[in-house]
Design an enzyme around this catalytic site. Structure first.
Site, PDB file in Angstrom:
ATOM      1  N   PRO A  37      49.256  38.776   9.015  1.00  9.24           N
ATOM      2  CA  PRO A  37      50.687  39.476   7.891  1.00  9.24           C
ATOM      3  C   PRO A  37      50.279  40.860   7.097  1.00  9.24           C
ATOM      4  CG  PRO A  37      49.498  38.188   7.224  1.00  9.24           C
ATOM      5  CD  PRO A  37      49.432  38.065   8.874  1.00  9.24           C
ATOM      6  N   GLU A  38      51.517  41.702   7.373  1.00  6.29           N
ATOM      7  CA  GLU A  38      51.416  42.948   6.619  1.00  6.29           C
ATOM      8  C   GLU A  38      52.611  42.724   5.399  1.00  6.29           C
ATOM      9  OE1 GLU A  38      51.392  46.180   9.233  1.00  6.29           O
ATOM     10  OE2 GLU A  38      50.203  45.720  10.848  1.00  6.29           O
TER      11      GLU A  38
END
Length: 270
Positions: free
Chosen positions: A2-3
């Site tokens: 996850p960014e």
DNA sequence: AGTTTGACCCGGACGC
DNA sequence: TGCGTCCGGGTCAAAC
């Protein structure tokens, strides 16, 4: 992993699903996920409602009635909203029992994610020494110029530095540098004004596109799987074999101890 | 003193 | 089957 776009997508999905839900009980299975004292964590969150949903960099900020619950997914953290009848899975670590009979479950294969409590604020701009949000006006050419001045380290590494700009991870760093045709190993202070203009514009364009894609994909997953944090990426260099622009073989190397993909023809040093 | 590098936390994936 | 090694986000300590 996850960014910013994925974190935003998770946040948006959670907002639609648990806004104004009350926490009636908390079970902590793997204790290190919760950074603060377990008893305090439970006491302060019990009977609190999820009121508003904010994001700062890759951090999820859940504003409750009296306190803010901060959650970082790190590598593989995921939230699921499931009926209590669904058996716990192997990597479920924290369970929030909600007043609608559902459970919010934090699941994390790597156990790298963390949760903590902080005081509620109107403005989280000082939170954890994070740099400006990519979409904020503070992320400007003059800001970048000042920050990058005399910085000799590779620009890729600086892009990953959360105190420069918040929310960019390894994948998007590669994609952004490909978009602006700059070699990831270029010393940070060598980027010219045009590069910086391009950097800011491409960062926003790419992140925005990913948020849109994430939103689209996640809606098809949510009904059955809860908030998985999975989303489609339209990658141009990261993990690619050939450059989509010129066809040259993509180089995989290490920059700042992170796996790095770039096109040796399209991306130039300065 | 400020900046930069590296260990650490984990377990799945992969190679031999 | 079973080892050993690699990977990575952010934090913090250590080195530069």
């Amino acid at each position: 992993m996850p960014e910013l776009p994925e974190v935003q997508t998770v946040l948006d999905t959670l907002e639609t699903k648990i806004k104004d839900c009350k926490i009636e009980k908390i079970k902590i299975i793997y204790k290190p996920i919760v950074s603060c004292n377990e008893t305090t964590f439970k006491r302060k969150l019990l009977n609190q409602h999820f009121r508003s949903f904010k994001r700062r960099g890759k951090y999820l900020l859940f504003e409750m009635d009296d306190i803010t619950l901060v959650s970082h997914l790190r590598m593989e953290g995921k939230y699921f909203i499931l009926d209590e009848s669904v058996p716990l899975s192997k990597h479920d670590h924290v369970i929030f029992y909600l007043d609608n009979g559902k459970q919010l479950r934090y699941n994390d294969v790597r156990k790298f994610g963390r949760m903590e409590l902080i005081e509620k604020k109107d403005d989280y701009s000082d939170f954890k020494d994070l740099g400006p949000e990519p979409f904020s006006d503070k992320f400007s050419v003059s800001y970048c110029k000042e920050y990058l001045k005399d910085k000799k380290g590779p620009i890729k590494q600086t892009l990953l530095d959360q105190s420069f700009v918040a929310g960019i991870g390894n994948i998007y760093a590669d994609e952004i540098l490909f978009a602006i045709k700059v070699d990831p190993r270029t010393p940070s202070d060598k980027l010219n004004d045009q590069d910086l203009k391009n950097l800011i514009r491409s960062t926003r364009t790419i992140l925005k596109k990913a948020i849109k894609a994430g939103g689209t994909t996640i809606r098809s997953y949510t009904s059955s799987l809860g908030v998985t944090g999975r989303f489609q990426l339209s990658l141009k260099v990261h993990t690619m074999k050939n450059c989509p622009e010129c066809g040259a073989e993509i180089i995989k190397t290490v920059v700042g101890s992170r796996g790095t993909y770039y096109c040796p023809v399209c991306q130039k040093g300065r």
